[in-house]
Design a protein around this motif. Structure first.
Motif, short mmCIF file in Angstrom:
data_model
loop_
_atom_site.label_atom_id
_atom_site.label_comp_id
_atom_site.label_asym_id
_atom_site.label_seq_id
_atom_site.Cartn_x
_atom_site.Cartn_y
_atom_site.Cartn_z
N GLU A 1 30.87 45.10 32.89
CA GLU A 1 31.74 44.43 33.87
C GLU A 1 33.04 45.21 34.07
O GLU A 1 33.58 45.24 35.18
CB GLU A 1 32.04 43.00 33.42
N MET A 2 33.55 45.85 33.03
CA MET A 2 34.79 46.61 33.17
C MET A 2 34.58 47.90 33.94
O MET A 2 35.46 48.35 34.67
CB MET A 2 35.40 46.90 31.80
N TRP A 3 33.42 48.53 33.78
CA TRP A 3 33.16 49.78 34.49
C TRP A 3 32.71 49.56 35.93
O TRP A 3 33.13 50.26 36.83
CB TRP A 3 32.09 50.58 33.74
N PHE A 4 31.84 48.57 36.14
CA PHE A 4 31.19 48.45 37.45
C PHE A 4 31.29 47.07 38.08
O PHE A 4 30.85 46.88 39.21
CB PHE A 4 29.70 48.80 37.32
N GLY A 5 31.81 46.07 37.37
CA GLY A 5 31.78 44.69 37.87
C GLY A 5 33.14 44.10 38.13
O GLY A 5 34.07 44.77 38.58
N GLY A 6 33.26 42.82 37.79
CA GLY A 6 34.46 42.08 38.13
C GLY A 6 35.70 42.45 37.35
O GLY A 6 36.80 42.06 37.71
N GLY A 7 35.54 43.23 36.27
CA GLY A 7 36.70 43.64 35.49
C GLY A 7 37.31 44.95 35.90
O GLY A 7 38.36 45.34 35.37
N ARG A 8 36.69 45.64 36.84
CA ARG A 8 37.17 46.97 37.20
C ARG A 8 38.60 46.90 37.73
O ARG A 8 38.93 46.11 38.59
CB ARG A 8 36.26 47.60 38.25
N GLY A 9 39.45 47.76 37.16
CA GLY A 9 40.85 47.81 37.58
C GLY A 9 41.78 46.98 36.73
O GLY A 9 42.99 47.14 36.79
N ALA A 10 41.23 46.06 35.93
CA ALA A 10 42.07 45.22 35.08
C ALA A 10 42.40 45.95 33.79
O ALA A 10 41.57 46.64 33.23
CB ALA A 10 41.37 43.90 34.77
N ARG A 11 43.61 45.76 33.29
CA ARG A 11 44.01 46.35 32.01
C ARG A 11 43.85 45.35 30.87
O ARG A 11 43.82 45.73 29.71
CB ARG A 11 45.47 46.82 32.08
N ASN A 12 43.78 44.08 31.20
CA ASN A 12 43.74 43.05 30.18
C ASN A 12 42.75 41.99 30.64
O ASN A 12 43.03 41.26 31.60
CB ASN A 12 45.14 42.45 30.00
N ALA A 13 41.60 41.92 30.01
CA ALA A 13 40.56 41.00 30.47
C ALA A 13 39.73 40.51 29.29
O ALA A 13 39.72 41.11 28.22
CB ALA A 13 39.65 41.70 31.49
N VAL A 14 39.04 39.39 29.52
CA VAL A 14 38.08 38.86 28.56
C VAL A 14 36.78 38.63 29.32
O VAL A 14 36.77 38.01 30.39
CB VAL A 14 38.56 37.54 27.93
N VAL A 15 35.69 39.13 28.77
CA VAL A 15 34.36 38.90 29.35
C VAL A 15 33.57 38.05 28.38
O VAL A 15 33.41 38.41 27.21
CB VAL A 15 33.64 40.23 29.64
N VAL A 16 33.11 36.90 28.87
CA VAL A 16 32.44 35.91 28.02
C VAL A 16 30.93 36.01 28.20
O VAL A 16 30.43 36.08 29.34
CB VAL A 16 32.92 34.49 28.38
N LEU A 17 30.22 36.04 27.09
CA LEU A 17 28.75 35.98 27.11
C LEU A 17 28.35 34.56 26.75
O LEU A 17 28.53 34.11 25.62
CB LEU A 17 28.17 36.97 26.10
N PHE A 18 27.80 33.83 27.73
CA PHE A 18 27.43 32.43 27.56
C PHE A 18 25.92 32.34 27.65
O PHE A 18 25.34 32.39 28.73
CB PHE A 18 28.12 31.60 28.64
N GLY A 19 25.27 32.25 26.50
CA GLY A 19 23.82 32.12 26.44
C GLY A 19 23.46 30.97 25.52
O GLY A 19 24.05 29.89 25.60
N SER A 20 22.49 31.17 24.62
CA SER A 20 22.21 30.14 23.62
C SER A 20 23.45 29.84 22.80
O SER A 20 23.74 28.70 22.45
CB SER A 20 21.09 30.61 22.68
N GLY A 21 24.18 30.88 22.47
CA GLY A 21 25.50 30.74 21.85
C GLY A 21 26.54 31.33 22.78
O GLY A 21 26.25 31.60 23.96
N VAL A 22 27.74 31.53 22.28
CA VAL A 22 28.78 32.13 23.10
C VAL A 22 29.50 33.21 22.31
O VAL A 22 29.66 33.11 21.10
CB VAL A 22 29.80 31.08 23.62
N GLY A 23 29.90 34.25 23.02
CA GLY A 23 30.68 35.32 22.43
C GLY A 23 31.60 35.88 23.50
O GLY A 23 31.58 35.43 24.65
N ALA A 24 32.41 36.86 23.14
CA ALA A 24 33.35 37.41 24.11
C ALA A 24 33.68 38.84 23.77
O ALA A 24 33.58 39.27 22.61
CB ALA A 24 34.62 36.56 24.17
N CYS A 25 34.07 39.59 24.79
CA CYS A 25 34.57 40.95 24.64
C CYS A 25 36.01 40.97 25.15
O CYS A 25 36.29 40.55 26.27
CB CYS A 25 33.72 41.93 25.44
N LEU A 26 36.90 41.43 24.31
CA LEU A 26 38.33 41.49 24.63
C LEU A 26 38.70 42.91 25.00
O LEU A 26 38.40 43.86 24.27
CB LEU A 26 39.15 41.02 23.43
#
Length: 429
Positions: free
Chosen positions: A208-233
């Motif tokens: 998401e940071m290279w090609f998706g909705g995070g491109r251009g942001a310096r400070n972002a959180v990407v959430v993985l919401f599946g059976s459980g949940v996790g995040a990338c800071l």
């Protein structure tokens, strides 16, 4: 010969090749004239590097553009067929394996559904090996020409000097599993093909940071919401992205027992597995003998009937409660890291969709401090269900860039962290 800063001529050439490849990859097609200011290299250096890359088959001509008063300038681009990578997503319901060319265009895919023994280590290793063989055969790609195989997995990934990537996946019963070593042993790939293993939330975040909705942001959180949940800071201090075990943040003291064994984790309220369990406990009837994705689809249909019929009150109540817990969990990320953007991905997040977001945003704002809450946007990720595999394939791609577009000639003696250098440079920005 090394210079005063310890860099050799070979190091300098590799760095120059990396700079040109990255700019053509993310900003191309570009002319030689444009590559100078884009990379900071002299016109002579650009010409030499481009000549090398063209001779290696990594760069090709892509038409021309008129110049002011002179001859048309030839445009250059990265040659799509000059390299191939594989991305693997070890998910909750299936193992997905995808083969990409150098521009991350999908060439082939294989999926292996996970049954009752879904996280048995031998089963997962077998699925990955078989899937890699299938996609290379389908696309007619020589396995020895692969740049590498990237794998996104649940859990904490430790990169060790002797055993490579070791996975600590408490929620799936993996206790220090030497996954890289297991994949190498008995692999049908040549020893020179590298394996790159990382947390699935992090590979999602990287995509998401290279090609998706995070491109251009310096400070972002990407959430993985599946059976459980996790995040990338991703922050200026952690530019390459860091997986955080956000799903095991305590949101309720002495609350529901999480699959990790602790009480009151966010994952015990906001993950799809717990969401379906709570629906059943409240009198709902999830379809029997189906996977979680199908069951969640049925729950959404019960809560929001397409024909305008009566909604299932139990399903509706559980979804509303999940939105509040998810929003409260996001508020902790907002208060702690003050991101510009939060992106929600993963199969369950995408299934819940845009209609679920207003309630999540409302609860996040209610639980967060006002100023950081006013600065952040919360949206769905843009790359869809393949984001984890795309992010996993980025790992060998980044390593390839870090090597200046040269393939490793010998088998690795241990983990190869060179790809982290390119990820930290935030090449797409």
């Amino acid at each position: 010969m090394a210079g005063r800063n310890g860099r050799t001529v070979r190091d300098l050439r590799r760095a120059n090749r990396t700079a040109v490849l990255q700019r053509l990859y993310f900003d191309g097609p570009l002319s030689r004239f444009e590559l100078g200011p884009a990379t900071g290299l002299s016109s002579g250096s650009v010409s030499n590097v481009v000549a090398d890359l063209v001779a290696d088959g990594l760069v090709e001509e892509a038409g021309s553009v008129d110049s002011d008063g002179g001859r048309p300038r030839t445009l250059l681009r990265v040659a799509p067929g000059s390299g191939h990578m594989i991305g693997v997503d070890v998910g909750e319901t299936r193992v997905r394996i995808e083969l990409f060319d150098l521009t991350l265009t999908e060439l082939a895919r294989a999926e292996r559904p996970l049954g009752q023994r879904r996280y048995d280590v031998d089963v997962i290793v077998g699925h990955i090996r078989d899937g890699v063989a299938e996609v290379t055969a389908t696309a007619g790609v020589d396995p020895g020409r692969l740049l590498g195989v990237g794998v996104g997995v649940p859990g904490i990934v430790e990169h060790t000097p002797d055993r490579g990537a070791v996975v600590h996946g408490q929620t799936i019963g993996w206790d220090a599993v030497p996954l890289e070593e297991l994949l190498r042993t008995g692999s049908r790939l040549p020893d020179t093909v590298r394996w790159f293993i990382d947390n699935g939330a992090r590979t999602l975040g990287q995509a998401e940071m290279w090609f998706g909705g995070g491109r251009g942001a310096r400070n972002a959180v990407v959430v993985l919401f599946g059976s459980g949940v996790g995040a990338c800071l991703v922050t200026p201090e952690v530019e390459h992205g860091r997986a955080v075990e956000w799903g095991h943040l305590t949101v309720r003291v002495r609350g529901r027992r999480c699959r990790c064994g602790a009480l009151g984790c966010l994952e015990a309220y906001a993950g799809a597995e717990s969401l379906l369990e709570r629906w059943w406990e409240e009198g709902g009837r999830p379809p029997a003998d189906t996977d979680e994705e199908t069951a969640l689809t049925a729950m959404l249909a019960a809560a929001y009937p397409a024909d305008g019929g009566t909604a299932d009150p139990a399903a509706l109540a559980v979804l509303e409660e999940t939105a509040e817990y998810l929003g409260a969990g996001l508020s902790d990320l907002i208060n702690l890291f003050q991101p510009e953007r939060i992106l929600i991905g993963g199969w369950a997040g995408l299934q819940l969709g845009a209609g679920f977001l207003p309630a999540v945003r409302r609860h996040a704002a209610a639980y967060a401090l006002r100023h950081p809450a006013e600065q952040v946007t919360i949206d769905l990720g843009r790359l869809g269900p393949d984001a984890v595999t795309v992010g996993a394939a980025i790992l060998p791609l980044a390593d390839f860039f870090a090597r200046g577009g040269r393939r490793p000639e010998t088998a690795p003696e241990g983990p190869a962290p060179a790809w982290r250098t390119v990820l930290e440079e935030r090449a797409p920005r």
